[in-house]
Design an enzyme around this catalytic site. Structure first.
Site, short mmCIF file in Angstrom:
data_model
loop_
_atom_site.label_atom_id
_atom_site.label_comp_id
_atom_site.label_asym_id
_atom_site.label_seq_id
_atom_site.Cartn_x
_atom_site.Cartn_y
_atom_site.Cartn_z
N SER B 52 0.85 -1.20 0.00
CA SER B 52 0.00 0.00 0.00
C SER B 52 0.88 1.24 0.00
O SER B 52 1.89 1.29 0.72
CB SER B 52 -0.93 -0.01 1.22
N GLU B 53 0.50 2.22 -0.82
CA GLU B 53 1.31 3.44 -1.01
C GLU B 53 1.73 4.09 0.30
O GLU B 53 2.78 4.72 0.38
CB GLU B 53 0.52 4.52 -1.77
#
Lengths: 240, 219, 240, 219
Positions: B52-53
């Site tokens: 996840s970013e």
């Protein structure tokens, strides 16, 4: 003897003047330094440039700061959210300037500032609206856009624990922009849930070395999240 | 839009289909929205690493009720958990994973995909809309493979797979494969190659619902 | 199920072929992956390009690799040392090519590769011999040199502990180039003193996430340093 | 070289003098060799944070005999210890500290310093010598203040402080202050300003030992 944790929020923030460029940590509300933002609102400075991933949620925190009219320009990657009505209204009324930056370019430009680079050729945004008017270059079979560092006068960030030399550790996904913003600002102010004695943070585990942090402000745990399942280290209160 | 006799996949069924193509050991970023559903259909006997970013690798399913942690969220701001063997890192390292070519597969939603693999998923170009891009452009250029997951047409029946984009581009020539409610399409040098269609779908019917020339590669 | 720690040194290294570009971690001997280098010597590949901070010390490790004649070119910042006689002789005999890179540019070019940048304007070296023939630019009052990413086919690094997903932690100043080299190579091979079970490395403390590591090889502790004052985590042997 | 009646500082005395100018709270990188000695003369009542290129901040004095750790060394490859409050980091972050302007003071040795602050300390330009630069160029351009610590002349009596470098440059216009065995010199826009001289030294004598025009700023 250096004690970066000896001032109140009010005293620390009082050095921020009209026109300052301020990075604010957080991705959504995780890692958002809510108490520092409230302090900034109380300070009443104007004409600010804010660098954050978003443009505020609901009516609190960053959104509340925007609502006061203190912010001239925001540099962010994702302003439009279901609860970003404060920004939406200001934007549509032409009362705030927006510089939209792809999230990776935002991170990378902040890192470039912290690292002392003059500019970087980044892969993101080539051929899109967000690269219009920007210098590009074809390097080794791929296209890149020239992007410049994003610096700030101040970074307001949230960490989990800090010591009097400014060493910081974060908690889970609240880490996000904190470490890189701390490196890119002239003055970094970190709010922490706990101030610990020097030596309590294992040198192998320090995420932001104190060199990048000028002030540490402890927030009363009661005012943040409910008691959390923090990792094993002893939670003695600091004398610092 | 006249459905003759073919079956349209539900959103969950598209996710389930896409999940089958994610190999053991893959590092995967699932875009906000529809692609996130893929996580539910990843087989237990594979190690698939979700990125996840906002600084998570190897995160797991949503927490049980009451166990939510406001500091443990994914890029869609949903509560998640961490698997044993996961790690946290800052946004710089997180986007190095994406832009440096370390993510094997990202799955993104789309407004439009063009025949050459151009992707539009961040702006419809409406003049009064507030632009917001997030990490979409970074994923489009950085991941080794870009999969798109989308309904085949818009709610009003307009094609989303088109010869050329009419919406602003997110990334040029970046899409490798498209999963829709009607078919699976590989973006190849020769064009859009349909490798699978839903039961009852004819190639001619599919072509009629598509704004770009398709190649029948189902055999 | 992914187990990056299931192969022997010999098996892992056998994928390295003549002509490969190889980053080798370490600053002096701290963090130098001695056993991997020995394995590389035994493999007998030739025509290598080596990226390391130094050019070998004494007659062991990197120096021994150089002595076999396996290395065509070395990219480093500090080849000349009191005990770098192996390199010195090869260099004076014209048997090895040297690309001398200031240490910060070396680090930054490795980082640029890991981050996917096309090129960076760096402050170091402007106006010096080491920037001769390179593109320069004046940005915001300061001069910069354009430098390109340094990528590698392989990175050979040394960490303290690793798990079967490739997560790594390092020990003290042996960390040095390991984390950034792991990000810049197609295939990173880490030798570790201890392989631990998944979950034993706290996700807050992981320095190199497994995504950057393809192989983990455990070296028998007896062959490295004497037992060290490692931090508190339990030292069970991994089943992985 | 005719010593008349002045006292020449020892290497330790130069280090002791330079140490006095390092303020409480400073982040300092001491170059390999002579500058390293400064660490011994830092006052105990100040927090001075020593940085080493190879990933240490707030390291301390050498360990007791038998306590040496081969994985705890400084950039000069000497054994050190860590203070409470120190930290480890990788080479990327370490050079970000240097190049990003986060180090307050670095102290470097020199082959030559020019009147405009140009520094030569990495190569004498000898054609058969193997070049080696390490982190010298990064420190020269990155630190907020660059101090040089050197003997005033070479072993053969040639000036090291010169009007223009004859050796290859390490960094342009980077030196702020010079500590020698004879004096302290500030590099200013107007030229080299001598702020202190050793006992018995006359300005004329000092000028005679120097290859660049000096300004007398001792009053």
């Amino acid at each position: 003897m250096i004690n970066k944790a000896d001032k109140s929020i009010t005293d620390v923030l009082s050095q921020i003047k009209d026109g300052a460029t301020i990075m604010i940590g957080g991705f959504g509300t995780a890692g958002q330094p809510a108490e520092l933002i409230d302090g900034l609102i109380n300070l009443g400075v104007k004409d600010l440039v804010i660098i954050n991933n978003n443009a505020g949620n609901g009516d609190h925190g960053l959104a509340k700061l925007l609502k006061t009219g203190a912010v001239r320009k925001i540099i962010c990657s994702f302003p439009r959210q279901s609860d970003s009505w404060v920004f939406d209204e200001l934007y549509h009324a032409g009362k705030i300037e927006l510089e939209l930056v792809p999230q990776g370019n935002l991170a990378c430009r902040i890192q470039a500032a912290g690292m002392g680079l003059g500019a970087v050729y980044t892969p993101t945004g080539f051929g899109t609206l967000l690269a219009e008017g920007k210098e590009t270059r074809h390097i080794d079979g791929k296209d890149y856009v020239l992007e410049y560092p994003l610096k700030a006068d101040f970074a307001l960030i949230k960490a989990s624990k800090g010591d009097r030399w400014g060493n910081l550790v974060y908690r889970k996904s609240a880490r996000n922009f904190g470490p890189i913003m701390a490196m890119a600002a002239d003055v970094t102010i970190a709010q922490v849930s706990e101030t610990v004695d020097l030596g309590e943070l294992d040198p192998e585990h320090v995420i932001t070395p104190g060199i990048f942090v000028q002030h540490v402000v402890q927030i009363q745990p009661a005012s943040t999240e409910p008691a959390s399942d923090e990792s094993a280290s002893t939670a003695t209160t600091a004398t610092a | 839009m006249s459905h003759t006799s073919y079956t349209v996949l539900t959103r969950d069924q598209i996710a389930e289909r896409a999940a089958q193509d994610i190999p053991d050991g893959a590092y995967v970023n699932l875009g906000i929205g529809l692609p996130t559903k893929i996580a539910q259909y990843l087989p237990d006997d594979k190690d698939v690493f979700l990125h996840s970013e906002n600084g998570l690798l190897a995160f797991g399913p949503p927490p049980a009720k009451g166990e939510e942690d406001p500091e443990l969220i994914n890029a869609g701001k949903e509560y998640v958990t961490m698997l044993d063997g996961g790690s946290f890192f800052h946004h710089g390292d997180s986007f190095a994973m994406m832009r440096g070519g370390h993510i094997d597969i990202c799955v993104l939603g789309a407004f439009q995909v063009a025949a050459n693999g151009d992707l539009a998923n961040w702006s419809t170009g409406a003049t009064d809309a507030i632009p917001a891009v997030g990490g979409a452009m970074d994923l489009a250029v950085g991941a080794k493979k870009v999969f798109v997951m989308t309904n085949h047409t818009t709610k009003t029946g307009d094609p989303k797979i088109v010869s050329e984009l009419t919406y602003p581009v997110t990334g040029k020539n970046c899409v490798d494969r498209i999963y829709t409610d009607l078919c699976v399409i590989d973006v190849t040098d020769k064009g859009l190659a349909v490798t699978e269609m839903v039961d009852g779908m004819s190639f001619a019917d599919l072509q009629a619902l598509t704004g770009a020339t398709l190649i029948d590669a189902t055999k």
